[in-house]
Design a protein around this motif. Structure first.
Motif, PDB file in Angstrom:
ATOM      1  N   ARG A 232       3.996  63.509  82.288  1.00 60.82           N
ATOM      2  CA  ARG A 232       4.542  64.873  82.263  1.00 60.82           C
ATOM      3  C   ARG A 232       5.666  65.000  81.237  1.00 60.82           C
ATOM      4  NH1 ARG A 232       4.036  68.634  86.370  1.00 60.82           N
ATOM      5  NH2 ARG A 232       2.361  68.182  87.843  1.00 60.82           N
ATOM      6  N   GLN A 236       6.055  67.370  77.995  1.00 56.91           N
ATOM      7  CA  GLN A 236       7.183  68.302  77.886  1.00 56.91           C
ATOM      8  C   GLN A 236       7.936  68.117  76.569  1.00 56.91           C
ATOM      9  OE1 GLN A 236       9.075  67.102  81.473  1.00 56.91           O
ATOM     10  NE2 GLN A 236       7.801  68.438  82.764  1.00 56.91           N
ATOM     11  N   ALA A 258      -0.301  64.273  87.493  1.00 57.06           N
ATOM     12  CA  ALA A 258       0.152  64.547  86.134  1.00 57.06           C
ATOM     13  C   ALA A 258      -0.276  65.931  85.656  1.00 57.06           C
ATOM     14  CB  ALA A 258      -0.377  63.478  85.179  1.00 57.06           C
ATOM     15  N   ALA A 261      -0.776  67.776  81.814  1.00 55.58           N
ATOM     16  CA  ALA A 261      -0.191  66.813  80.882  1.00 55.58           C
ATOM     17  C   ALA A 261      -1.099  65.603  80.680  1.00 55.58           C
ATOM     18  CB  ALA A 261       1.166  66.355  81.394  1.00 55.58           C
TER      19      ALA A 261
END
Lengths: 378, 319
Positions: A232, A236, A258, A261
């Motif tokens: 993740r 990000q 997850a 992602a």
């Protein structure tokens, strides 16, 4: 009077034990409860299911198989006691078990001293190297997972990577193995970060890796929820590099954790995980689908890789006892070593007196997560 | 001649240790016996801390961890003989108990329990995470103590499990002897006085801080020796030896058997080591049954099994 009551209680320890003949006594020490129960539980269920199956078909060499199993709760000291009990009291002919590496290493000397063939269900290389003449294992090692990832990296023309590893037993061991084997594949580890088992944010480590010159891909050695957080955070931060996870998270639960992602993440997994995707003519297709159907029918829960280890261990042992024609320890041991070309759930086993695992890299399938599901990369 | 209770305790223990093997059908029972003695040794240490001095600890497996890993690491890295490593580990544990005992023994009741618990967990974490030294959760092998070789040299013709049984039996007797001597010594009296009332003890001139510390250090040494011996017995050690559950197991043994007496300690260790082996038939219900037994003992025999039974029997006789 004190003496009397104390005596009465010590008598509790003296349980009657009369092993009968004309049956094959198969022992098992598994971590069915405790922190390693996610390993031991499917392993025990698998063994119970297979013992029933074999007995329904008339047993091995016409003799009924009796499974005697103990739960060590993941504790090496208890496991050692149960191992002694299996040997001394239950007089088993062969043993399957040792859900974790620690437990396996604690019980192995007992079976070695009594010359009883033992197939472990734990991962680490130390179980079979240095070689113990009585100890075998069916799971692939973390070293093989590294090799599998590095092979895929080489195929993509990538050679310098950043590693991020969990500090638990799994991550620590795999990190060491990856570092050790990287040179053989011409892979350079230019960044090396770790995270704690309860960390909830790996952004700093990933930022540091992404900022390192020349990183072409990132490999995460870890187990449990850590790799999902890494995945993740990775998304990000918008890091535009290939991300590799380990076989430790090869399960549908990882994709759920997850989320989006996980798209594009690659990892080495077993055929069991992608049973539906295997080609009809794949050598593992039959065994994998049969085991999965039988297990899921009976226990109404998803099949796991760990149960697969027990599946392979049981059949290797059963075939060895059958071809040895007796339960004589040395004969069974030699028969296990003679197992060649046998296709199990985990891979194709080619045992030998020098190789007590018998798997090669083909046991791992490189998988990529596409549209929230698995796909096999050839 | 009238024998003191101390002598009686030792005679009973020695006779039980000597006679039990008559009923053993296989070497497995010798291992259970040896494990009972290992646990008994640690619980005798706890009796000194709980029963004599009235202090609590939920972290004594931490000292067992230090003892166990001393027996594993010192022969490997320092070339010490395992027997020396055992004593070096005991000195290390005693020294550490002395250092941490000073501040944490100022705490009382629940606070002391939590502080000791924290210590035990810290040791566990260190053993788990220092993987390059300790092998992490996978554990490490321990060198052979060489007992079998000694036994063979003496021409005793014993199997390894039997050698360990007799050796641990002797160690347990020695541990019991020392603890019983302590009970009636001036130090023992001071310890028991601060158990009854710390204020009264202080008023009478007992150095409360010093005596609490003494009991803590002695019990740490017992736990450390038990840890080392367990590691040497198994030839392998994992961080579980320092785990929280191991501490709790020992506390339960002490409380179940009767936290104030040496014989009770061995009794508690015997039950809780042997019972899980008897209960494997009910594998899934093992913890349930153990919990039930402990609850019943706590409710109906709050002083512990042995003291309560002894009391009932004495009352019966007087009627």
């Amino acid at each position: 009077m004190r003496l009397k009551s104390t005596l009465a209680v010590s008598a509790l320890a003296m349980m009657a034990a009369n092993p009968a003949a004309a049956e094959i006594r198969l022992g098992a020490v598994l971590s069915v409860t405790g922190p390693a129960s996610f390993l031991g539980d499917p392993e025990l269920k698998t063994l119970e299911m297979l013992v029933e199956e074999v007995n329904a078909q008339g047993g091995i060499n016409g003799e009924e198989v009796v499974l005697i199993h103990y739960d060590d709760g993941g504790d090496a000291n208890r496991a050692r006691t149960f191992a002694t009990r299996l040997v001394e009291d239950d007089e088993v002919a062969a043993v399957i078990g040792g859900s974790t590496t620690g437990v396996t290493m604690a019980v192995a000397p007992v079976f070695e001293a009594n010359e009883i063939p033992f197939i472990s269900l734990a991962g680490a290389v130390v179980i079979i190297n240095p070689l113990n003449p009585w100890v075998f294992k069916t799971p692939h090692t973390d070293r093989m997972a590294c090799e599998s990832i590095f092979t895929d990296l080489t195929a993509r023309g990538l050679s310098s990577i950043g590693m991020i590893s969990g500090q638990g037993g799994f991550g620590t061991s795999m990190r060491e193995q990856c570092i050790d084997v990287a040179g053989e594949y011409g892979i350079e580890i230019v960044a090396d970060e770790t995270y704690g088992p309860r960390d909830s944010d790996m952004t700093p480590q990933l930022t540091s890796i992404a900022a390192t010159d020349g990183v072409e891909a990132v490999v995460n050695a870890g187990f449990g929820q850590g790799p999902a957080i890494v995945t993740r955070n990775f998304a990000q931060l918008g890091i535009d590099l290939p991300l590799y996870q380990s076989h430790g998270v090869a399960s549908d639960a990882f994709i759920e954790l997850a989320g989006d992602a996980a798209e594009g993440v690659r990892l080495p997994g077993t055929a069991l995980l992608v049973a539906d995707l295997l080609a009809e003519d794949d050598p593992q297709h039959a065994v994998v689908t049969a085991y999965r159907a039988a297990y899921e029918d009976r226990f109404e829960e998803p099949v796991s890789t760990f149960g697969g280890y027990a599946h392979d261990a049981f059949w290797i042992m059963a075939q060895a006892i059958e071809s040895a024609g007796s339960t004589d320890g040395a004969a069974v041991r030699d028969a296990i070593e003679a197992t060649t070309g046998w296709v199990g759930v985990t891979g194709e086993f080619n045992m030998s007196p020098d190789d007590h695992m018998g798997l090669d890299l083909s046991a791992f399938r490189m998988l990529e997560i596409v549209d929230g599901g698995w796909s096999i990369i050839d | 001649m009238r024998l003191s209770p101390r002598t009686w305790t030792l005679i009973i223990l020695a006779v039980l240790i000597a006679l039990a093997p008559v009923t053993f059908p296989s070497a497995f029972y010798f291992r259970i016996g040896a494990l009972i003695f290992v646990n008994g040794l640690a619980v005798i240490g706890l009796v000194i801390l709980f029963g004599y001095a009235g202090q609590i600890s939920l972290g004594h497996a931490g000292f067992a961890g230090i003892g166990a890993y001393s027996a594993a690491l010192m022969p490997m890295h320092l070339g010490l003989h395992p027997a020396l490593a055992l004593f070096a580990g005991a000195v290390l544990s005693g020294g550490l108990a002395f250092l941490i005992g000073r501040p944490i023994l100022r705490l009382k009741g629940h606070y002391l329990a939590v502080a000791t618990l924290g210590f035990g967990i810290l040791v566990f974490i260190v053993l788990n995470n220092e993987a390059q030294l300790t092998g992490g959760p996978d554990g490490m092998a321990v060198e052979d103590l060489g007992l079998r070789a000694v036994s063979d040299a003496l021409g005793l013709g014993l199997r390894t499990a039997e050698v360990w049984y007799w050796f641990m039996g002797l160690v347990l007797l020695l541990g019991a002897f020392l603890a019983l001597n302590l009970h009636t010594s001036p130090t023992g009296r001071s310890l028991r006085s601060l158990h009854n009332s710390e204020v009264a003890a202080r008023t009478l001139g007992v150095d409360v801080v010093r005596y609490k510390l003494t009991a803590f250090v002695i019990s740490a040494v017992y736990a450390s020796l038990a840890g080392s011996l367990q590691a040497l017995l198994n030839g392998f050690v994992t961080p579980d030896v320092a785990g929280f559950l191991h501490s709790i197991e020992w506390v339960t043994m002490a409380v179940l058997g009767g936290a104030a007496t040496v014989l009770g300690a061995v009794f508690g260790a015997t039950i809780l080591t042997a019972l899980p082996q008897a209960l494997t038939v009910f594998q899934e219900y093992e913890h349930l049954l153990l919990g039930l037994i402990i609850m019943l003992v706590m409710i109906f025999l709050p002083a512990g099994l042995l003291p309560s039974l002894g009391k009932t029997l004495r009352q019966g006789e007087s009627i």
